[in-house]
Design a protein around this motif. Structure first.
Motif, PDB file in Angstrom:
ATOM      1  N   ASN A  78       0.827  -1.199   0.000  1.00 18.28           N
ATOM      2  CA  ASN A  78       0.000   0.000   0.000  1.00 18.28           C
ATOM      3  C   ASN A  78       0.874   1.267   0.000  1.00 18.28           C
ATOM      4  OD1 ASN A  78      -2.715   1.067   0.082  1.00 18.28           O
ATOM      5  ND2 ASN A  78      -2.270   1.775   2.142  1.00 18.28           N
ATOM      6  N   GLN A  79       0.260   2.403  -0.295  1.00 19.38           N
ATOM      7  CA  GLN A  79       0.976   3.678  -0.261  1.00 19.38           C
ATOM      8  C   GLN A  79       1.445   3.994   1.159  1.00 19.38           C
ATOM      9  OE1 GLN A  79      -1.668   6.833  -1.397  1.00 19.38           O
ATOM     10  NE2 GLN A  79      -3.277   6.217   0.012  1.00 19.38           N
ATOM     11  N   ARG A  80       2.437   4.884   1.245  1.00 15.27           N
ATOM     12  CA  ARG A  80       3.071   5.317   2.493  1.00 15.27           C
ATOM     13  C   ARG A  80       3.964   4.234   3.105  1.00 15.27           C
ATOM     14  NH1 ARG A  80       4.218   9.186   1.101  1.00 15.27           N
ATOM     15  NH2 ARG A  80       5.034   9.666   3.151  1.00 15.27           N
ATOM     16  N   VAL A  81       4.215   3.182   2.349  1.00 20.07           N
ATOM     17  CA  VAL A  81       5.233   2.181   2.704  1.00 20.07           C
ATOM     18  C   VAL A  81       6.117   2.005   1.469  1.00 20.07           C
ATOM     19  CG1 VAL A  81       5.716  -0.155   3.482  1.00 20.07           C
ATOM     20  CG2 VAL A  81       3.623   0.989   4.239  1.00 20.07           C
ATOM     21  N   ALA A  82       7.416   1.951   1.669  1.00 21.23           N
ATOM     22  CA  ALA A  82       8.337   1.779   0.543  1.00 21.23           C
ATOM     23  C   ALA A  82       8.992   0.406   0.604  1.00 21.23           C
ATOM     24  CB  ALA A  82       9.415   2.858   0.566  1.00 21.23           C
ATOM     25  N   LYS A  83       9.202  -0.165  -0.585  1.00 19.67           N
ATOM     26  CA  LYS A  83      10.006  -1.386  -0.686  1.00 19.67           C
ATOM     27  C   LYS A  83      11.413  -0.978  -1.070  1.00 19.67           C
ATOM     28  CE  LYS A  83       9.626  -4.532  -4.102  1.00 19.67           C
ATOM     29  NZ  LYS A  83       9.060  -5.667  -4.873  1.00 19.67           N
ATOM     30  N   LEU A  84      12.401  -1.537  -0.374  1.00 18.62           N
ATOM     31  CA  LEU A  84      13.797  -1.181  -0.628  1.00 18.62           C
ATOM     32  C   LEU A  84      14.408  -2.237  -1.551  1.00 18.62           C
ATOM     33  CD1 LEU A  84      14.859  -0.128   2.991  1.00 18.62           C
ATOM     34  CD2 LEU A  84      13.736   1.223   1.222  1.00 18.62           C
ATOM     35  N   LYS A  85      14.576  -1.861  -2.818  1.00 17.65           N
ATOM     36  CA  LYS A  85      15.141  -2.783  -3.807  1.00 17.65           C
ATOM     37  C   LYS A  85      16.640  -2.557  -3.902  1.00 17.65           C
ATOM     38  CE  LYS A  85      14.907  -4.127  -8.673  1.00 17.65           C
ATOM     39  NZ  LYS A  85      14.363  -3.803 -10.014  1.00 17.65           N
ATOM     40  N   THR A  86      17.404  -3.630  -3.748  1.00 17.90           N
ATOM     41  CA  THR A  86      18.857  -3.506  -3.741  1.00 17.90           C
ATOM     42  C   THR A  86      19.514  -4.852  -3.985  1.00 17.90           C
ATOM     43  OG1 THR A  86      20.757  -2.857  -2.382  1.00 17.90           O
ATOM     44  CG2 THR A  86      18.886  -3.833  -1.243  1.00 17.90           C
ATOM     45  N   ASP A  87      20.755  -4.808  -4.429  1.00 24.92           N
ATOM     46  CA  ASP A  87      21.548  -6.039  -4.554  1.00 24.92           C
ATOM     47  C   ASP A  87      22.249  -6.378  -3.235  1.00 24.92           C
ATOM     48  OD1 ASP A  87      20.908  -6.383  -7.240  1.00 24.92           O
ATOM     49  OD2 ASP A  87      22.584  -5.141  -7.917  1.00 24.92           O
ATOM     50  N   PHE A  88      22.143  -5.468  -2.262  1.00 24.85           N
ATOM     51  CA  PHE A  88      22.833  -5.651  -0.980  1.00 24.85           C
ATOM     52  C   PHE A  88      21.806  -5.625   0.161  1.00 24.85           C
ATOM     53  CE2 PHE A  88      25.757  -3.573  -3.933  1.00 24.85           C
ATOM     54  CZ  PHE A  88      26.814  -4.482  -3.935  1.00 24.85           C
ATOM     55  N   LYS A  89      21.025  -6.692   0.239  1.00 25.63           N
ATOM     56  CA  LYS A  89      19.909  -6.724   1.190  1.00 25.63           C
ATOM     57  C   LYS A  89      20.368  -6.698   2.644  1.00 25.63           C
ATOM     58  CE  LYS A  89      16.012  -8.664  -1.328  1.00 25.63           C
ATOM     59  NZ  LYS A  89      14.924  -9.669  -1.268  1.00 25.63           N
ATOM     60  N   ALA A  90      21.413  -7.448   2.956  1.00 27.68           N
ATOM     61  CA  ALA A  90      21.886  -7.504   4.348  1.00 27.68           C
ATOM     62  C   ALA A  90      22.394  -6.137   4.792  1.00 27.68           C
ATOM     63  CB  ALA A  90      22.976  -8.562   4.497  1.00 27.68           C
ATOM     64  N   PHE A  91      23.183  -5.487   3.940  1.00 25.39           N
ATOM     65  CA  PHE A  91      23.692  -4.157   4.263  1.00 25.39           C
ATOM     66  C   PHE A  91      22.543  -3.163   4.400  1.00 25.39           C
ATOM     67  CE2 PHE A  91      24.982   0.095   2.860  1.00 25.39           C
ATOM     68  CZ  PHE A  91      26.002   0.368   3.766  1.00 25.39           C
ATOM     69  N   THR A  92      21.594  -3.220   3.475  1.00 27.38           N
ATOM     70  CA  THR A  92      20.451  -2.300   3.495  1.00 27.38           C
ATOM     71  C   THR A  92      19.627  -2.477   4.753  1.00 27.38           C
ATOM     72  OG1 THR A  92      20.335  -2.212   1.088  1.00 27.38           O
ATOM     73  CG2 THR A  92      18.322  -1.662   2.291  1.00 27.38           C
ATOM     74  N   TYR A  93      19.369  -3.722   5.113  1.00 27.45           N
ATOM     75  CA  TYR A  93      18.573  -3.985   6.319  1.00 27.45           C
ATOM     76  C   TYR A  93      19.285  -3.445   7.554  1.00 27.45           C
ATOM     77  CZ  TYR A  93      15.924  -6.500   9.883  1.00 27.45           C
ATOM     78  OH  TYR A  93      15.158  -6.806  10.976  1.00 27.45           O
ATOM     79  N   CYS A  94      20.572  -3.722   7.676  1.00 27.71           N
ATOM     80  CA  CYS A  94      21.336  -3.251   8.840  1.00 27.71           C
ATOM     81  C   CYS A  94      21.465  -1.731   8.850  1.00 27.71           C
ATOM     82  CB  CYS A  94      22.725  -3.890   8.855  1.00 27.71           C
ATOM     83  SG  CYS A  94      22.712  -5.661   9.201  1.00 27.71           S
ATOM     84  N   LEU A  95      21.623  -1.131   7.666  1.00 29.39           N
ATOM     85  CA  LEU A  95      21.710   0.325   7.564  1.00 29.39           C
ATOM     86  C   LEU A  95      20.457   0.990   8.126  1.00 29.39           C
ATOM     87  CD1 LEU A  95      22.870   3.033   6.389  1.00 29.39           C
ATOM     88  CD2 LEU A  95      21.681   2.436   4.245  1.00 29.39           C
ATOM     89  N   PHE A  96      19.285   0.528   7.691  1.00 24.75           N
ATOM     90  CA  PHE A  96      18.036   1.152   8.121  1.00 24.75           C
ATOM     91  C   PHE A  96      17.594   0.695   9.508  1.00 24.75           C
ATOM     92  CE2 PHE A  96      17.790   2.393   3.713  1.00 24.75           C
ATOM     93  CZ  PHE A  96      17.166   3.626   3.769  1.00 24.75           C
ATOM     94  N   ARG A  97      18.169  -0.381  10.000  1.00 22.67           N
ATOM     95  CA  ARG A  97      17.884  -0.809  11.381  1.00 22.67           C
ATOM     96  C   ARG A  97      18.781  -0.086  12.378  1.00 22.67           C
ATOM     97  NH1 ARG A  97      14.423  -2.752  14.382  1.00 22.67           N
ATOM     98  NH2 ARG A  97      15.365  -4.632  15.246  1.00 22.67           N
TER      99      ARG A  97
END
Length: 378
Positions: A279-298
């Motif tokens: 749904n709107q107001r939620v973003a999906k984070l598309k990346t080749d580096f999922k582990a880094f992205t998850y830890c970055l935003f956590r």
């Protein structure tokens, strides 16, 4: 069923109101503040209950939600429920869980849905013998014990991933840091780049509430489903058909990373399950580096920065475009790939344990009404 007797919930429990807390008192601490719902709202340095506790959320979207706690806590916008006579906390918790939908759907109040002590007490219930109560609670608690164990495993994996992220990318103690030159405060080969250089923030779709269908096969993920590191797959609206105009990326799959953009902005979680739509107001984070992205935003640092971008008087909002424009320190590809290869194992483990929790929860919830109605003899 001959041994079961019809009672009112008010005959077997007593209701205590939570204690009001001011904003001045709502500072950091170690004790969870329970407003109702699945998780603490925040933590403070005092508690008003210790030991086993059953809490029913009093108002708002989660009104009627039943939760069980066994730690010192502070209950505010909710009711503390205590068993009468020889009834155990465990059996009473499951008894109330079996009536949770009824509690939620019977909410009184127009502007803000809420439940009351009298509403809780007036609900009919069939009470089995003490021996049957014990057997029912034992069967159901086995599911919850396994769920709790998996939750602990997830917490350990989360902590391990965040420790490594902090060590490498905050403290800059990455492999080979001893022999790496620091130029203008940045390791040689590292650069400050925009978030969107490695992460694409894909926005959700504006579904029409008029198309919602409780029996629909597709589940719509909104901001309320994005918890602090956890994906809430329960409280969802449904539709029967995917709108033709919905972008393909809004069809979610296992392992997708989501970020909340409104209200409690900056929360992140990993999708678990199928047939979910974004749904709107939620973003999906598309990346080749999922582990880094998850830890970055956590990370605490990124959470604060995202919240600093938020605006809006009544409700905080943050633009995915503005998040994409934020500058972050990125390592060279060698370090990034090494971190990904190590930490992705933790992410895979988290997804696996979340899947087990979902399956156990679904099995327990199917079994619960059958045990509480006497449909299954034990």
């Amino acid at each position: 069923m001959s041994e079961w007797k019809k009672v009112k919930l008010g005959d077997i429990l007593q209701v205590k109101k939570g204690e009001y807390i001011t904003k001045k008192e709502a500072h950091d601490g170690i004790y969870p503040v329970i407003l109702g719902g699945k998780e603490p709202a925040y933590y403070i340095d005092k508690y008003n209950h210790t030991g086993k506790a059953i809490v029913i959320s009093r108002s708002g979207a989660s009104a009627g939600y039943v939760s069980f706690w066994n730690e010192p806590l502070f209950v505010t916008d909710g009711f503390l429920i205590e068993p009468k006579d020889t009834l155990t906390y465990e059996f009473l918790y499951y008894a109330l869980k079996s009536k949770q939908s009824l509690l939620h759907n019977a909410q009184k109040g127009a502007a803000i849905p809420h439940v009351t002590p009298s509403l809780i007490g007036d609900i009919d219930f069939f009470l089995p013998s003490a021996d049957t109560q014990h057997r029912i609670a034992t069967i159901l608690s086995r599911y919850d014990s396994l769920i709790e164990n998996y939750q602990k495993q997830i917490k350990l994996l989360e902590e391990a991933a965040q420790r490594l992220y902090k060590e490498w990318f905050v403290d800059l103690h990455f492999p080979g840091h001893e022999n790496t030159k620091i130029v203008d405060g940045v390791p040689e080969g590292w650069e400050k780049k925009k978030v969107n250089s490695i992460i694409e923030l894909q926005s959700g779709f504006a579904f029409q509430s008029s198309s919602f269908d409780e029996s629909g096969a597709y589940k719509i993920v909104t901001i309320k489903n994005v918890k602090d590191g956890a994906f809430d797959c329960d409280n969802v609206s449904r539709i029967s058909a995917i709108p033709k105009k919905m972008p393909k990326h809004c069809a979610l799959t296992d392992g997708d990373i989501l970020l909340s953009l409104t209200g409690n902005v900056g929360r992140i979680c990993i999708v678990n399950g199928k047939d979910y739509l974004l749904n709107q107001r939620v973003a999906k984070l598309k990346t080749d580096f999922k582990a880094f992205t998850y830890c970055l935003f956590r990370s605490r640092e990124m959470f604060i920065e995202v919240n600093n971008l938020a605006n809006g008087v009544a409700q905080q909002n943050v633009s995915p475009i503005r998040i994409g424009e934020m500058k972050i320190l990125l390592p060279n590809k060698e370090v990034l790939h090494k971190f990904e290869s190590i930490t992705s194992k933790s992410i895979v483990g988290i997804i696996s344990f979340q899947s087990q929790i979902r399956l156990l929860t679904e099995a327990r919830d199917r079994l619960l009404p059958k045990l509480m109605s006497g449909e299954i003899e034990i």
